[in-house]
Design an enzyme around this catalytic site. Structure first.
Site, PDB file in Angstrom:
ATOM      1  N   ALA A 266     -65.461  47.928 129.716  1.00  0.00           N
ATOM      2  CA  ALA A 266     -65.098  49.271 130.145  1.00  0.00           C
ATOM      3  C   ALA A 266     -66.361  50.090 130.353  1.00  0.00           C
ATOM      4  O   ALA A 266     -67.451  49.656 129.984  1.00  0.00           O
ATOM      5  CB  ALA A 266     -64.211  49.952 129.101  1.00  0.00           C
ATOM      6  N   MET A 267     -66.192  51.280 130.939  1.00  0.00           N
ATOM      7  CA  MET A 267     -67.357  52.098 131.289  1.00  0.00           C
ATOM      8  C   MET A 267     -67.074  53.568 131.040  1.00  0.00           C
ATOM      9  O   MET A 267     -66.039  54.097 131.428  1.00  0.00           O
ATOM     10  CB  MET A 267     -67.692  51.834 132.760  1.00  0.00           C
ATOM     11  CG  MET A 267     -68.863  52.649 133.272  1.00  0.00           C
ATOM     12  SD  MET A 267     -70.391  52.240 132.378  1.00  0.00           S
ATOM     13  CE  MET A 267     -71.205  53.827 132.416  1.00  0.00           C
ATOM     14  N   ASN A 269     -68.013  56.541 132.152  1.00  0.00           N
ATOM     15  CA  ASN A 269     -68.275  57.619 133.114  1.00  0.00           C
ATOM     16  C   ASN A 269     -67.719  58.958 132.607  1.00  0.00           C
ATOM     17  O   ASN A 269     -66.617  59.013 132.090  1.00  0.00           O
ATOM     18  CB  ASN A 269     -67.615  57.302 134.447  1.00  0.00           C
ATOM     19  CG  ASN A 269     -67.771  55.847 134.837  1.00  0.00           C
ATOM     20  OD1 ASN A 269     -68.871  55.383 134.998  1.00  0.00           O
ATOM     21  ND2 ASN A 269     -66.658  55.141 134.904  1.00  0.00           N
ATOM     22  N   HIS A 301     -64.649  53.161 121.640  1.00  0.00           N
ATOM     23  CA  HIS A 301     -66.046  52.999 122.056  1.00  0.00           C
ATOM     24  C   HIS A 301     -66.364  53.880 123.266  1.00  0.00           C
ATOM     25  O   HIS A 301     -67.321  54.654 123.247  1.00  0.00           O
ATOM     26  CB  HIS A 301     -66.296  51.520 122.381  1.00  0.00           C
ATOM     27  CG  HIS A 301     -67.691  51.204 122.807  1.00  0.00           C
ATOM     28  ND1 HIS A 301     -68.634  50.700 121.944  1.00  0.00           N
ATOM     29  CD2 HIS A 301     -68.315  51.320 124.011  1.00  0.00           C
ATOM     30  CE1 HIS A 301     -69.771  50.527 122.604  1.00  0.00           C
ATOM     31  NE2 HIS A 301     -69.598  50.888 123.861  1.00  0.00           N
ATOM     32  N   GLU A 302     -65.557  53.775 124.303  1.00  0.00           N
ATOM     33  CA  GLU A 302     -65.849  54.545 125.521  1.00  0.00           C
ATOM     34  C   GLU A 302     -65.699  56.033 125.250  1.00  0.00           C
ATOM     35  O   GLU A 302     -66.506  56.844 125.709  1.00  0.00           O
ATOM     36  CB  GLU A 302     -64.942  54.114 126.680  1.00  0.00           C
ATOM     37  CG  GLU A 302     -64.974  52.622 127.013  1.00  0.00           C
ATOM     38  CD  GLU A 302     -66.363  52.028 127.134  1.00  0.00           C
ATOM     39  OE1 GLU A 302     -67.297  52.748 127.535  1.00  0.00           O
ATOM     40  OE2 GLU A 302     -66.526  50.838 126.791  1.00  0.00           O
TER      41      GLU A 302
END
Ligand code: TRP
Ligand code: ZN
Length: 878
Positions: A266-267, A269, A301-302
């Site tokens: 995942a990311m 942004n 986490h993200e």
């Protein structure tokens, strides 16, 4: 060979010559030809000499026009290369307008703007933004972004970007537009755009200070009923960060988008996290308990990155662990507070050891803050993430929970809105606590797993027990000599009944507690504990207080004693793990001498005692009963014969299954009580023990066991139980029809099919490779989809050592062929697969030679990506 790119070095860092204040982006989306207009407010940086040209990064772009302060530049006024554009110098500040065209449908690398299932997704970390437009694509250039997206309204009804939605409307040719403003400065790697057909699960969260935040999880139609666990995870994470660290969310909306085409998990942004579907979509019938857990930790986490990563970001990519190690530590703590701290810790340590320790003793070994790279994407590693988290955890262990919090508070107070370094983090920890953390800085510099050689001597006249700890760190590529590290070693001393003895070091006036954090700084340290009524059994490295290998000459009796008595769950599990590891090694060596592999009665009895102990957390028992993996065993051996490793583990497992048949069966039956599926800590724990028992029982060739497996497979009301039965069946000759049934039933569910591919790929039965090759033709498989590649090819090459290392070398040839194919499609994924050759020097000579041959074949491919080149050239250099 490629390597036309030269290495980037940490010590070469210089501040950017120019800064960007504002970015206004306009996207006209089209699958094959998207137009990107970028309007930049550029400023010359303070120390930059007048006349210094402006160089912007850019890759795979078609430049249509550049204007400087309103004037169109002619091609003679700039220079284009494969990687950048050099523009005229800027006096002080200027407006730069750039128009580029890109082809998202052709973007199989999944970096930059790409098409996925008819939708548009971006992935900009680490250096993907330069594949969207020309830009100063480095994390210390932080700008305010606005984004206007224009697209066909019917095909792309949902248009998302970072920050807050400030306007929308219809436009010509059936198109519509939406405008987004992100009020926070950010580096380009945190930019995101998503467009397409999505449906959203929505909710709200009220922050501690009373602000309303809209929560949205966007998924492809048909998946709404699989988003509830992720939504609950997001809300728990938001509350936890407020309570534990005083950190609140800072935008009006927090959005998550799930996509099935994604290079990683995942990311983060800003305001618009993009997730691999694997970490969003779950329903009890499609996802296992482990999947639900994974969703909790990745969502957390993200979300946590919003502060550790986004509000405070990295100055340069060498500082990656500043955000990743810290955020992994935070998500581990979240999971520990939510569920069982002991189980969480053991699972984390187990994977750290299997993956990170192996990385740290192989050709890719690097410090958590690397010194150089060819391709930064290769440094999203176990070392940067998981060892990085261990380093953060050591601050907390050395400074205490409150001291750590003080350090965090100071870190945010000093650096909110900045791009900083690992040294800044360490300074905040030191200054907030008034301690010297100079030597601790070596953890960022030195690669390799430190070794602690520990001895204890009891003096029965003085009634003292003296602990001597010698530390050294083995050489790693490029780092022959290492210095002693500053680290916490947590110890307890147990008396004959298994009780903790009160601990008093010589020189202290009173005993305090039964567990002590000893701070080590020197190559040799001694600690003398006084008032010891008897020779204690030491419980060492409690809670795995530092990422080290510890050697202590425990007798089998002592290990059994710790397995039965240690009240530190990690150390207790560790005793079982050490004993089982010794046993497997002995079995391996015995088989090498053509002797039988024995399992001592004492070990069998210890397992029996664990199984019979209803006081213990079933999840802990399950973990203690799981034998170390074949990969773990590789690390403890040299000149490895992989077939014999498999045989040794198999023999021990079968012996345990036979000897403990009655107990395994009784526990299985007690836990398999027919109660309806429920997801909570206790139920998960009970299922884990039940399925470990089933896994042992599956070793027995009995009709009754076959029936048990078939029943669980057919009757399960959840994926955890169904998959456990199927996994056990897949290792047996009677498993084929079940696997076929599963593949049929779930053919339309991509994530469930990933489980199916992985089961086939990790089967120990003969013919695994030809089945994997056949499955590459399956309609659900695609080399372009990273999840599929990981499920089938990754699972075979990295998690089926017996077949990957087949003596004929076909496993190696298969891996190399796929890596070469993948390199042309998606270099990041190809480079990850190439790590299956990392440990080639561990193998016996014949296999070693074949692996080396395949590495050379890959390295010789014309036009190989820097990603894959970096991995294979390092592997060959040892
Ligand atoms: N920063 C992301 C995280 O750890 C991971 C990430 C880095 C990533 N590079 C990526 C994700 C490329 C997808 C693709 O949360
Ligand atoms: Zn991260």
């Amino acid at each position: 060979m490629t390597a036309s790119r030269s290495a980037i070095r940490r010590l070469d860092y210089t501040a950017p010559a120019y800064l960007i204040d504002r970015v206004d982006l306009t996207f006209e989306l089209d699958e094959h030809s998207t137009r990107v207009l970028s309007r930049l407010v550029v400023k010359r940086n303070a120390d930059t000499a007048e006349g210094t040209p402006l160089v912007l990064h850019g890759e795979e772009l078609t430049l249509e026009a550049v204007k400087l302060d309103g004037a169109l530049l002619s091609p003679e006024q700039y220079t284009l290369s494969e990687r950048d554009i050099t523009l005229p110098a800027i006096a002080d500040t200027a407006i730069l307008e750039i128009c580029t065209r890109i082809d998202p449908a052709a973007n199989t690398a999944l970096s930059g703007l790409y098409a996925s299932n008819g939708n548009f997704i971006t992935q900009c970390e680490a250096e993907g933004f330069r594949r969207i437009t020309y830009y100063l694509d480095r994390p210390d250039v932080m700008a305010k972004f606005t984004t206007t997206i224009i697209a066909d309204k019917a095909r792309y009804p949902v248009l998302l970007s970072n920050g807050n939605r400030v306007g929308s409307g219809n436009s010509d040719k059936g198109r519509h537009w939406v405008k987004w403003v992100d009020p926070f400065r950010k580096p380009a790697y945190l930019f995101a755009l998503v467009a397409g057909r999505f449906v959203a699960l929505t909710d709200t969260f009220v922050t501690a200070s009373g602000r309303n935040v809209a929560l949205e999880i966007h998924v492809e139609p048909g998946n709404l009923d699989k988003c509830h666990h992720a939504m609950a995870a997001a809300k728990k994470a938001m509350r936890w960060d407020e309570e534990r660290f005083g950190l609140e969310y800072d935008l009006d909306a927090y959005m998550i988008v799930a996509t099935s085409d994604f290079n990683m998990g995942a990311m983060e942004n800003k305001g618009l996290n993009v997730f691999n579907t694997k970490y969003v979509l779950a329903r009890p019938d499609t996802a296992t308990d482990a999947d639900f857990d994974g969703i909790d930790s990745v969502v957390a986490h993200e979300y946590f990155h919003n502060w550790t990563g986004n509000r405070v970001t990295c100055r340069d990519w060498f500082q990656l662990s500043l955000k990743e190690g810290l955020t992994v530590y935070r998500d581990q703590e979240f999971s520990s507070d939510l569920g069982s701290r002991a189980v969480q810790r053991i699972q984390n340590v187990r994977s750290l050891r299997e993956a990170q320790f192996a990385e740290d003793s192989g050709p890719q070994a690097h410090p958590i803050r690397p010194d150089e790279y060819l391709e930064i994407n290769n440094f999203y590693t176990w070392t940067v993430y998981e060892k990085g988290a261990e380093v953060v955890r050591m601050y907390a262990t050395l400074l205490g929970r409150d001291g750590f919090r003080k350090g965090m508070d100071l870190y945010f107070k000093r650096h909110d809105g900045q791009a900083v370094t690992c040294d800044d983090f360490r300074a905040a920890m030191a200054d907030a606590n008034g301690v010297d953390l100079e030597q601790f800085g070596l953890w960022y510099k030195q690669a390799g797993t430190p070794v602690l050689d520990v001895e204890g001597v009891y003096d029965d006249t003085a009634r003292t027990w003296t602990l001597t700890v010698k530390q050294h760190t083995p050489a790693t590529p490029g780092q022959p000599d290492k210095l002693p590290l500053h680290l916490p070693l947590t110890v307890g001393l147990l008396d004959r009944r298994g009780q903790e003895l009160p601990l008093r070091l010589s020189g202290e006036t009173v005993a305090t507690g039964g567990s002590r954090v000893l701070a080590l700084r020197n190559a040799v340290e001694t600690f003398t504990f006084v008032d010891m009524p008897c020779q204690p059994v030491p419980s060492l490295l409690r809670d795995f207080s530092a990422p080290v290998r510890l050697n202590y000459a425990y007798t089998d009796d002592e290990l059994v004693f710790l397995m039965a008595n240690d009240n530190d769950a990690f150390a207790r599990w560790e005793a079982a793990n050490t004993y089982a590891g010794n046993l497997l090694r002995n079995a391996y060596h015995a088989l090498g001498r053509d002797e039988a592999a024995e399992v001592p009665q004492q070990f069998i009895d210890a397992f029996a005692k664990l199984l019979a102990n209803e006081q213990l957390d079933p999840a802990l028992v399950a973990l203690m009963l799981e034998l170390p993996s074949e990969n773990a065993l590789f690390e403890a051996l040299n000149e490895v014969d992989p077939g014999r490793v498999h045989q040794a583990r198999q023999t021990v497992k079968e012996t345990l299954a036979r000897e403990l048949r009655a107990l395994f069966l009784a526990i299985y039956q007690r836990l398999n009580d027919g109660s309806a599926y429920h997801y909570d800590g206790d139920a998960v724990a009970r299922r884990s023990l039940k399925n470990v028992c089933l896994d042992y029982l599956a070793e027995l060739d009995e009709p009754m066991i076959a029936e048990l497996l078939a029943n669980q497979y057919r009757r399960a009301d959840n994926m955890t139980d169904r998959l456990a039965a199927l996994a056990a069946l897949t290792q047996r000759d009677d498993g084929e029809p079940f696997l076929a049934d599963f593949g049929n039933v779930w053919q339309d569910d991509a994530l469930v099919m990933d489980k199916w591919f992985a089961l086939a790929a990790t089967s120990s039965r003969a013919g695994a490779l030809s089945r994997v090759e056949a499955l590459m033709q399956h309609p659900a498989f695609s080399l372009k989809n990273p999840n599929k590649v990981r499920a089938l090819i990754g699972a075979f090459c990295l998690r089926n050592p017996q077949h990957f290392h087949a003596a004929d070398g076909y496993g190696y040839a298969f891996a190399a062929d796929r890596i070469i194919e993948l390199d042309a499609i998606n270099p990041q994924i190809a480079a990850r697969m190439a790590s299956c050759f990392n440990r080639w020097t561990k193998l016996e000579p014949a296999r070693r030679a074949m692996m080396k041959g395949e590495l050379e074949r890959i390295a010789a491919v014309a036009g190989l990506s820097p990603d894959t080149f970096e991995i294979v050239s390092k592997a060959l250099a040892v």
